[in-house]
Motif scaffolding. Structure first.
Motif, PDB file in Angstrom:
ATOM      1  N   ASP A 183       0.835  -1.206   0.000  1.00  0.00           N
ATOM      2  CA  ASP A 183       0.000   0.000   0.000  1.00  0.00           C
ATOM      3  C   ASP A 183       0.865   1.251   0.000  1.00  0.00           C
ATOM      4  O   ASP A 183       0.546   2.256  -0.669  1.00  0.00           O
ATOM      5  CB  ASP A 183      -0.920   0.002   1.218  1.00  0.00           C
ATOM      6  N   LEU A 184       1.961   1.217   0.738  1.00  0.00           N
ATOM      7  CA  LEU A 184       2.870   2.369   0.769  1.00  0.00           C
ATOM      8  C   LEU A 184       3.498   2.586  -0.602  1.00  0.00           C
ATOM      9  O   LEU A 184       3.607   3.738  -1.080  1.00  0.00           O
ATOM     10  CB  LEU A 184       3.949   2.147   1.819  1.00  0.00           C
ATOM     11  N   LEU A 185       3.907   1.524  -1.237  1.00  0.00           N
ATOM     12  CA  LEU A 185       4.507   1.636  -2.569  1.00  0.00           C
ATOM     13  C   LEU A 185       3.496   2.183  -3.582  1.00  0.00           C
ATOM     14  O   LEU A 185       3.847   2.948  -4.485  1.00  0.00           O
ATOM     15  CB  LEU A 185       5.021   0.269  -3.017  1.00  0.00           C
ATOM     16  N   GLU A 186       2.253   1.774  -3.430  1.00  0.00           N
ATOM     17  CA  GLU A 186       1.200   2.271  -4.329  1.00  0.00           C
ATOM     18  C   GLU A 186       1.035   3.778  -4.211  1.00  0.00           C
ATOM     19  O   GLU A 186       0.933   4.493  -5.220  1.00  0.00           O
ATOM     20  CB  GLU A 186      -0.115   1.559  -4.007  1.00  0.00           C
ATOM     21  N   ILE A 187       1.016   4.267  -2.992  1.00  0.00           N
ATOM     22  CA  ILE A 187       0.844   5.716  -2.778  1.00  0.00           C
ATOM     23  C   ILE A 187       2.093   6.467  -3.220  1.00  0.00           C
ATOM     24  O   ILE A 187       2.003   7.578  -3.769  1.00  0.00           O
ATOM     25  CB  ILE A 187       0.521   5.996  -1.299  1.00  0.00           C
ATOM     26  N   ALA A 397      -4.848   0.103  -0.736  1.00  0.00           N
ATOM     27  CA  ALA A 397      -4.324   1.336  -1.324  1.00  0.00           C
ATOM     28  C   ALA A 397      -4.796   1.533  -2.759  1.00  0.00           C
ATOM     29  O   ALA A 397      -5.043   2.655  -3.203  1.00  0.00           O
ATOM     30  CB  ALA A 397      -2.798   1.329  -1.261  1.00  0.00           C
ATOM     31  N   PHE A 398      -4.925   0.444  -3.518  1.00  0.00           N
ATOM     32  CA  PHE A 398      -5.339   0.562  -4.914  1.00  0.00           C
ATOM     33  C   PHE A 398      -6.756   1.126  -5.020  1.00  0.00           C
ATOM     34  O   PHE A 398      -7.010   2.069  -5.779  1.00  0.00           O
ATOM     35  CB  PHE A 398      -5.256  -0.806  -5.591  1.00  0.00           C
ATOM     36  N   ASP A 399      -7.691   0.557  -4.249  1.00  0.00           N
ATOM     37  CA  ASP A 399      -9.076   1.039  -4.286  1.00  0.00           C
ATOM     38  C   ASP A 399      -9.177   2.460  -3.751  1.00  0.00           C
ATOM     39  O   ASP A 399      -9.967   3.279  -4.256  1.00  0.00           O
ATOM     40  CB  ASP A 399      -9.982   0.112  -3.487  1.00  0.00           C
ATOM     41  N   PHE A 400      -8.382   2.747  -2.730  1.00  0.00           N
ATOM     42  CA  PHE A 400      -8.385   4.104  -2.179  1.00  0.00           C
ATOM     43  C   PHE A 400      -7.876   5.109  -3.211  1.00  0.00           C
ATOM     44  O   PHE A 400      -8.429   6.210  -3.361  1.00  0.00           O
ATOM     45  CB  PHE A 400      -7.518   4.152  -0.924  1.00  0.00           C
ATOM     46  N   GLU A 401      -6.838   4.716  -3.937  1.00  0.00           N
ATOM     47  CA  GLU A 401      -6.283   5.596  -4.959  1.00  0.00           C
ATOM     48  C   GLU A 401      -7.287   5.823  -6.091  1.00  0.00           C
ATOM     49  O   GLU A 401      -7.379   6.920  -6.647  1.00  0.00           O
ATOM     50  CB  GLU A 401      -4.989   5.011  -5.503  1.00  0.00           C
ATOM     51  N   GLN A 402      -8.058   4.805  -6.428  1.00  0.00           N
ATOM     52  CA  GLN A 402      -9.077   4.956  -7.450  1.00  0.00           C
ATOM     53  C   GLN A 402     -10.123   5.984  -7.037  1.00  0.00           C
ATOM     54  O   GLN A 402     -10.551   6.826  -7.835  1.00  0.00           O
ATOM     55  CB  GLN A 402      -9.754   3.601  -7.734  1.00  0.00           C
TER      56      GLN A 402
END
Length: 441
Positions: A183-187, A397-402
C-alpha cells in the motif's frame, strides 16, 4: 546630500520598474491593451482614415477648379526677311493664363458619389467595430484559458500535498503492521505520477500565458501574469432572455448586419451613379490669357495688358451613343446590388445560427457546470468515506487511490465546466449588445 537624493531616485525608479514588470493584468486591461495595439485594428483604423479622404474627394466635385499657367519660349534660327534676306534671329515669347471650370449639372453624379463616400465611411467604422469585437472575444478566451490552467495547477498541488501527508500516515500504519508495504509503494507511485502531472500543468500554464502575452504583444513574457482573483460564475441574467429576443437585439446591434446593410446601400448608390451616365452634363468655364515678346520696343507689362483676353461660357454634353458602355455599367451595378442583398440575407442567417448555437452552448454549459458541482460533492463524500475505511485497514491502497483519482477528475471537470460556462456567457452577451468595454468576469 546630493548623492543621497540621486541614490534614492535610482532605487525608487528600480522599484517602480520592477512593479511594472510584475503587474498582474485584469481582463479589462488585457482587452483594452489589445484594442490599442492590435495590428489588425490599426489597419482597420487606417481604412477609416482612407474613407475620410474619399469623402473629401467627393466633396471636391462640387467645387470649381482653378489652374494657372505660365510659359516662356525661346526661338532661334535663320528666318527670311524680304528686305535683308536670311537672318539669324532670336525671339523670346511670354504667355500666361488662368482657367476656371465649374460643373453645373452632371445628372446628380457628384451628389451620389458623396453619398456613397459617406456610406463607405460608415461601413469602415462597422468593420472596425467587428474587428474589435473579435479581438476582445479572442483575448477573453485566451485569458480564461490562463485561469483554467492556473486553477488546474492549484488543484494538483493541493492533491499533491494530501498525497504527501497520506504517505506519512501510511508509513506509520505499515510500521505498526496495520497495512502491508504494498500500500505504501502504491501511494508513493501515485506521488511520482502527480509530480509528472504538475510539471505538465506548469508547462500548460506557461504556454497559456505566453499565448496571451503574444496576443497582447507584450515582450516581457517571464514577468507577465494575470490578476490573482477568485473568479466566480458571473450572473447569468442574459439567459433570462428568450433566444428570439437575443436574436432581435443581435440584428439591431451586431456589426456584421450593419456591414451587410451598408454594402447594400453602397450598391444602390452605385446603380444611381451608373445611371447618371445617361444624363447630359452642363459645365461653366472662364479663361484668361495674355502674351508678350521680349526684345521689342514696347514694354513687356504694356504688352501683357494690351494682348490679354478672356473667354467664358457654358458647355453642354449630351450622351447619345457610347457603345453600350453606360448601359453595361448600370447592368453590372444592378447585379452587384442583387449580390449585396443575398449577402445581407446570408449574414442574417449566419448570425441567427450563431446566436442559437451560443444560446444552446450557454444553456448546456450551465447544466454541465451544475452537474459537475454535484458530482464533485458526491466524490468528496465518497473520498472521505474511503479515507476512513483506509485508515482503519478496511480498504486497500489501490481502491483508495481509485476513489481519490475520481475526486481529482471531478475537480478538474468543475474547473473546465466553469470557464467554459463563463466564456459562453461572454459570447452571448456580445451578441446581445453588451459593449466590449463592459466585458467582466
Amino acid at each position: 546630500m546630493k548623492k543621497i537624493i540621486i541614490c534614492s531616485i535610482v532605487v525608487l525608479s528600480f522599484a517602480f520598474a520592477k512593479a511594472q514588470q510584475s503587474k498582474a493584468w485584469s481582463l479589462q486591461e488585457c482587452v483594452q491593451h489589445a484594442l490599442d495595439n492590435n495590428i489588425s485594428i490599426k489597419n482597420g483604423e487606417l481604412d477609416t482614415e482612407v474613407t475620410q479622404v474619399e469623402k473629401r474627394d467627393a466633396l471636391g466635385n462640387f467645387l470649381p477648379s482653378l489652374n494657372l499657367s505660365a510659359r516662356r519660349t525661346v526661338s532661334q534660327g535663320f528666318q527670311f526677311n524680304p528686305v535683308s534676306g536670311f537672318e539669324n534671329n532670336k525671339t523670346t515669347n511670354l504667355s500666361g493664363g488662368a482657367n476656371m471650370g465649374l460643373t453645373i449639372f452632371d445628372g446628380l453624379r457628384s451628389f451620389r458619389q458623396y453619398k456613397r463616400a459617406e456610406l463607405s465611411a460608415e461601413a469602415a467604422n462597422y468593420r472596425l467595430q467587428n474587428l474589435k469585437d473579435n479581438v476582445a472575444l479572442n483575448v477573453a478566451n485566451t485569458y480564461l484559458n490562463v485561469l483554467f490552467n492556473r486553477e488546474n495547477l492549484e488543484v494538483l498541488l493541493k492533491q499533491h500535498d494530501l498525497t504527501n501527508a497520506q504517505i506519512k500516515q501510511t508509513q506509520d500504519l505499515v510500521d505498526a503492521g496495520s497495512l502491508p508495504r504494498g500500500d505504501l509503494l502504491e501511494i508513493q507511485a501515485t506521488y511520482e505520477t502527480e509530480n509528472q502531472q504538475i510539471v505538465a500543468a506548469e508547462n500548460s500554464l506557461a504556454i497559456a500565458k505566453l499565448n496571451l502575452a503574444q496576443l497582447l504583444m507584450v515582450q516581457d513574457y517571464e514577468n507577465f501574469d494575470v490578476a490573482d482573483m477568485d473568479y466566480l460564475i458571473p450572473t447569468a441574467s442574459i439567459l433570462d432572455n428568450t433566444v428570439t429576443h437575443i436574436v432581435d437585439n443581435a440584428f439591431k446591434n451586431r456589426s456584421e448586419i450593419k456591414i451587410a446593410e451598408q454594402n447594400k446601400k453602397i450598391s444602390q448608390q452605385d446603380v444611381l451613379i451608373a445611371r447618371s451616365g445617361y444624363s447630359p452634363t452642363v459645365t461653366g468655364f472662364f479663361n484668361y490669357n495674355t502674351a508678350a515678346q521680349e526684345d521689342t520696343p514696347l514694354d513687356i507689362t504694356d504688352q501683357l495688358y494690351l494682348l490679354d483676353g478672356i473667354s467664358y461660357g457654358v458647355s453642354l454634353n449630351i450622351p447619345v451613343f457610347n457603345g453600350f458602355s453606360t448601359r453595361n455599367q448600370v447592368q453590372r451595378a444592378k447585379i452587384n446590388l442583387e449580390r449585396s442583398k443575398v449577402a445581407e440575407e446570408q449574414a442574417k442567417l449566419d448570425l441567427e445560427a450563431l446566436v442559437y448555437r451560443s444560446y444552446t452552448d450557454a444553456e448546456g454549459s450551465r447544466i454541465a457546470y451544475n452537474s459537475a458541482l454535484k458530482t464533485l460533492e458526491a466524490r468528496k463524500t465518497a473520498f472521505e468515506y474511503s479515507q476512513e475505511r483506509y485508515n482503519v485497514g478496511l480498504l486497500n491502497a489501490f481502491d483508495f487511490e481509485q476513489t481519490r483519482q475520481l475526486l481529482v477528475n471531478a475537480e478538474n471537470q468543475v474547473i473546465q465546466a466553469k470557464y467554459q460556462y463563463i466564456f459562453n456567457l461572454k459570447v452571448l452577451e456580445l451578441y446581445f449588445g453588451v459593449p466590449v468595454s463592459e466585458l467582466k468576469l
